[in-house]
Design a protein around this motif. Structure first.
Motif, PDB file in Angstrom:
ATOM      1  N   VAL A 106       0.822  -1.210   0.000  1.00 29.30           N
ATOM      2  CA  VAL A 106       0.000   0.000   0.000  1.00 29.30           C
ATOM      3  C   VAL A 106       0.857   1.261   0.000  1.00 29.30           C
ATOM      4  CG1 VAL A 106      -1.960  -1.123   1.130  1.00 29.30           C
ATOM      5  CG2 VAL A 106      -0.254   0.081   2.516  1.00 29.30           C
ATOM      6  N   LEU A 107       2.147   1.114   0.326  1.00 30.16           N
ATOM      7  CA  LEU A 107       3.037   2.263   0.404  1.00 30.16           C
ATOM      8  C   LEU A 107       4.440   1.857  -0.024  1.00 30.16           C
ATOM      9  CD1 LEU A 107       3.340   5.268   1.582  1.00 30.16           C
ATOM     10  CD2 LEU A 107       4.408   4.114   3.527  1.00 30.16           C
ATOM     11  N   ILE A 108       5.072   2.726  -0.787  1.00 30.56           N
ATOM     12  CA  ILE A 108       6.470   2.530  -1.180  1.00 30.56           C
ATOM     13  C   ILE A 108       7.265   3.738  -0.722  1.00 30.56           C
ATOM     14  CG2 ILE A 108       8.080   2.436  -3.133  1.00 30.56           C
ATOM     15  CD1 ILE A 108       5.974   0.903  -4.688  1.00 30.56           C
ATOM     16  N   GLU A 109       8.389   3.484  -0.075  1.00 32.05           N
ATOM     17  CA  GLU A 109       9.364   4.533   0.212  1.00 32.05           C
ATOM     18  C   GLU A 109      10.414   4.486  -0.891  1.00 32.05           C
ATOM     19  OE1 GLU A 109       9.710   4.881   5.038  1.00 32.05           O
ATOM     20  OE2 GLU A 109      11.041   3.457   4.041  1.00 32.05           O
ATOM     21  N   VAL A 110      10.778   5.633  -1.407  1.00 27.07           N
ATOM     22  CA  VAL A 110      11.869   5.735  -2.366  1.00 27.07           C
ATOM     23  C   VAL A 110      13.067   6.278  -1.601  1.00 27.07           C
ATOM     24  CG1 VAL A 110      12.701   6.803  -4.491  1.00 27.07           C
ATOM     25  CG2 VAL A 110      10.291   6.139  -4.283  1.00 27.07           C
ATOM     26  N   VAL A 111      14.176   5.546  -1.673  1.00 26.11           N
ATOM     27  CA  VAL A 111      15.358   5.876  -0.887  1.00 26.11           C
ATOM     28  C   VAL A 111      16.526   6.210  -1.813  1.00 26.11           C
ATOM     29  CG1 VAL A 111      17.015   5.016   0.829  1.00 26.11           C
ATOM     30  CG2 VAL A 111      14.608   4.301   0.936  1.00 26.11           C
ATOM     31  N   ARG A 112      17.163   7.341  -1.570  1.00 27.80           N
ATOM     32  CA  ARG A 112      18.413   7.693  -2.248  1.00 27.80           C
ATOM     33  C   ARG A 112      19.519   7.101  -1.394  1.00 27.80           C
ATOM     34  NH1 ARG A 112      21.417   7.788  -6.274  1.00 27.80           N
ATOM     35  NH2 ARG A 112      22.578   9.658  -6.773  1.00 27.80           N
ATOM     36  N   ILE A 113      20.109   6.022  -1.853  1.00 31.42           N
ATOM     37  CA  ILE A 113      21.073   5.253  -1.062  1.00 31.42           C
ATOM     38  C   ILE A 113      22.368   6.036  -0.883  1.00 31.42           C
ATOM     39  CG2 ILE A 113      22.460   3.143  -1.012  1.00 31.42           C
ATOM     40  CD1 ILE A 113      20.176   1.771  -2.538  1.00 31.42           C
ATOM     41  N   SER A 114      22.889   6.015   0.354  1.00 29.12           N
ATOM     42  CA  SER A 114      24.130   6.725   0.666  1.00 29.12           C
ATOM     43  C   SER A 114      25.290   5.790   1.004  1.00 29.12           C
ATOM     44  CB  SER A 114      23.901   7.690   1.824  1.00 29.12           C
ATOM     45  OG  SER A 114      23.465   6.982   2.973  1.00 29.12           O
ATOM     46  N   ALA A 115      25.001   4.520   1.239  1.00 30.32           N
ATOM     47  CA  ALA A 115      26.039   3.547   1.605  1.00 30.32           C
ATOM     48  C   ALA A 115      25.453   2.146   1.447  1.00 30.32           C
ATOM     49  CB  ALA A 115      26.502   3.765   3.046  1.00 30.32           C
ATOM     50  N   VAL A 116      26.296   1.157   1.646  1.00 29.09           N
ATOM     51  CA  VAL A 116      25.793  -0.216   1.650  1.00 29.09           C
ATOM     52  C   VAL A 116      25.525  -0.612   3.100  1.00 29.09           C
ATOM     53  CG1 VAL A 116      26.891  -0.916  -0.503  1.00 29.09           C
ATOM     54  CG2 VAL A 116      28.128  -1.171   1.640  1.00 29.09           C
ATOM     55  N   PRO A 117      24.577  -1.525   3.310  1.00 28.76           N
ATOM     56  CA  PRO A 117      24.286  -1.941   4.691  1.00 28.76           C
ATOM     57  C   PRO A 117      25.497  -2.609   5.335  1.00 28.76           C
ATOM     58  CG  PRO A 117      22.633  -2.781   3.157  1.00 28.76           C
ATOM     59  CD  PRO A 117      23.737  -2.196   2.334  1.00 28.76           C
ATOM     60  N   THR A 118      25.598  -2.472   6.637  1.00 29.64           N
ATOM     61  CA  THR A 118      26.697  -3.094   7.370  1.00 29.64           C
ATOM     62  C   THR A 118      26.373  -4.519   7.790  1.00 29.64           C
ATOM     63  OG1 THR A 118      25.877  -2.113   9.419  1.00 29.64           O
ATOM     64  CG2 THR A 118      27.601  -0.904   8.228  1.00 29.64           C
ATOM     65  N   LYS A 119      25.070  -4.880   7.747  1.00 30.11           N
ATOM     66  CA  LYS A 119      24.647  -6.233   8.096  1.00 30.11           C
ATOM     67  C   LYS A 119      23.805  -6.807   6.970  1.00 30.11           C
ATOM     68  CE  LYS A 119      22.410  -5.379  11.827  1.00 30.11           C
ATOM     69  NZ  LYS A 119      21.666  -5.429  13.072  1.00 30.11           N
ATOM     70  N   LEU A 120      23.855  -8.106   6.830  1.00 30.84           N
ATOM     71  CA  LEU A 120      23.045  -8.804   5.834  1.00 30.84           C
ATOM     72  C   LEU A 120      21.564  -8.559   6.106  1.00 30.84           C
ATOM     73  CD1 LEU A 120      23.239 -10.791   3.443  1.00 30.84           C
ATOM     74  CD2 LEU A 120      23.012 -12.640   5.104  1.00 30.84           C
ATOM     75  N   ASP A 121      20.799  -8.283   5.071  1.00 28.16           N
ATOM     76  CA  ASP A 121      19.359  -8.046   5.144  1.00 28.16           C
ATOM     77  C   ASP A 121      18.954  -6.788   5.911  1.00 28.16           C
ATOM     78  OD1 ASP A 121      18.774 -10.221   3.554  1.00 28.16           O
ATOM     79  OD2 ASP A 121      18.590 -11.583   5.257  1.00 28.16           O
ATOM     80  N   ALA A 122      19.923  -5.905   6.191  1.00 27.10           N
ATOM     81  CA  ALA A 122      19.589  -4.617   6.805  1.00 27.10           C
ATOM     82  C   ALA A 122      19.147  -3.660   5.708  1.00 27.10           C
ATOM     83  CB  ALA A 122      20.803  -4.065   7.539  1.00 27.10           C
ATOM     84  N   PRO A 123      18.320  -2.680   6.042  1.00 24.91           N
ATOM     85  CA  PRO A 123      17.904  -1.703   5.036  1.00 24.91           C
ATOM     86  C   PRO A 123      19.114  -0.930   4.496  1.00 24.91           C
ATOM     87  CG  PRO A 123      16.587  -1.473   7.033  1.00 24.91           C
ATOM     88  CD  PRO A 123      17.699  -2.427   7.337  1.00 24.91           C
ATOM     89  N   TYR A 124      19.009  -0.529   3.241  1.00 25.84           N
ATOM     90  CA  TYR A 124      20.058   0.299   2.663  1.00 25.84           C
ATOM     91  C   TYR A 124      19.960   1.688   3.291  1.00 25.84           C
ATOM     92  CZ  TYR A 124      21.422  -3.112  -0.813  1.00 25.84           C
ATOM     93  OH  TYR A 124      21.914  -4.239  -1.414  1.00 25.84           O
ATOM     94  N   PRO A 125      21.085   2.213   3.820  1.00 19.25           N
ATOM     95  CA  PRO A 125      21.047   3.543   4.418  1.00 19.25           C
ATOM     96  C   PRO A 125      20.853   4.615   3.354  1.00 19.25           C
ATOM     97  CG  PRO A 125      23.163   2.442   4.844  1.00 19.25           C
ATOM     98  CD  PRO A 125      22.378   1.576   3.926  1.00 19.25           C
ATOM     99  N   GLY A 126      20.169   5.658   3.730  1.00 18.93           N
ATOM    100  CA  GLY A 126      19.968   6.764   2.820  1.00 18.93           C
ATOM    101  C   GLY A 126      18.749   7.571   3.204  1.00 18.93           C
ATOM    102  N   GLU A 127      18.504   8.595   2.416  1.00 23.56           N
ATOM    103  CA  GLU A 127      17.387   9.500   2.676  1.00 23.56           C
ATOM    104  C   GLU A 127      16.135   9.020   1.944  1.00 23.56           C
ATOM    105  OE1 GLU A 127      16.110  14.122   1.752  1.00 23.56           O
ATOM    106  OE2 GLU A 127      18.109  13.425   1.184  1.00 23.56           O
TER     107      GLU A 127
END
Length: 127
Positions: free
Chosen positions: A12-33
């Motif tokens: 029902v909702l999508i967040e669009v993320v501008r990625i700033s780095a790769v995750p530090t843990k497996l299956d963690a969200p991609y960091p970014g705004e």
């Protein structure tokens, strides 16, 4: 490109993320705004567009994604899935509770019109 069908139906909702780095843990969200949210027909149209991305061969760049989407169901608890797009190596990596292993890594033609439309939507969202 193939998305997890049940998750797409529940989104029902999508967040669009501008990625700033790769995750530090497996299956963690991609960091970014988080640059925007898409809901209703906007979310459905985006998912349909992503599903039309034609396949491609793997290109080598080291996977440096610039954008991701996070899909949520109506509880808005945890993302059903996140898909991170690298338009240089034509790779999409997905993770989340709704993603079977067979769909976790896919390749798309980043030069195809649907991919360019998706990239334009991402860039537009960041303005």
């Amino acid at each position: 490109m193939q998305l997890p069908a049940q998750a797409v139906a529940a989104t029902v909702l999508i967040e669009v993320v501008r990625i700033s780095a790769v995750p530090t843990k497996l299956d963690a969200p991609y960091p970014g705004e988080v640059v925007t949210h898409w809901a209703g027909s906007e979310a459905a149209d985006a998912l349909t567009l992503i599903e039309t991305l034609p396949g491609s061969e793997q290109h080598r760049c080291g996977f440096s994604p610039g954008w991701s989407i996070r899909a949520y169901e109506n509880t808005l608890d945890m993302a059903l899935f996140e898909a991170a797009f690298c338009f240089r190596c034509h790779e999409v990596r997905m993770h989340g509770t709704a993603v079977p292993p067979a769909l976790a890594t896919q390749f798309f033609d980043a030069d195809a019109p649907p991919a360019q439309t998706l990239l334009a939507l991402f860039c537009e969202a960041a303005l």
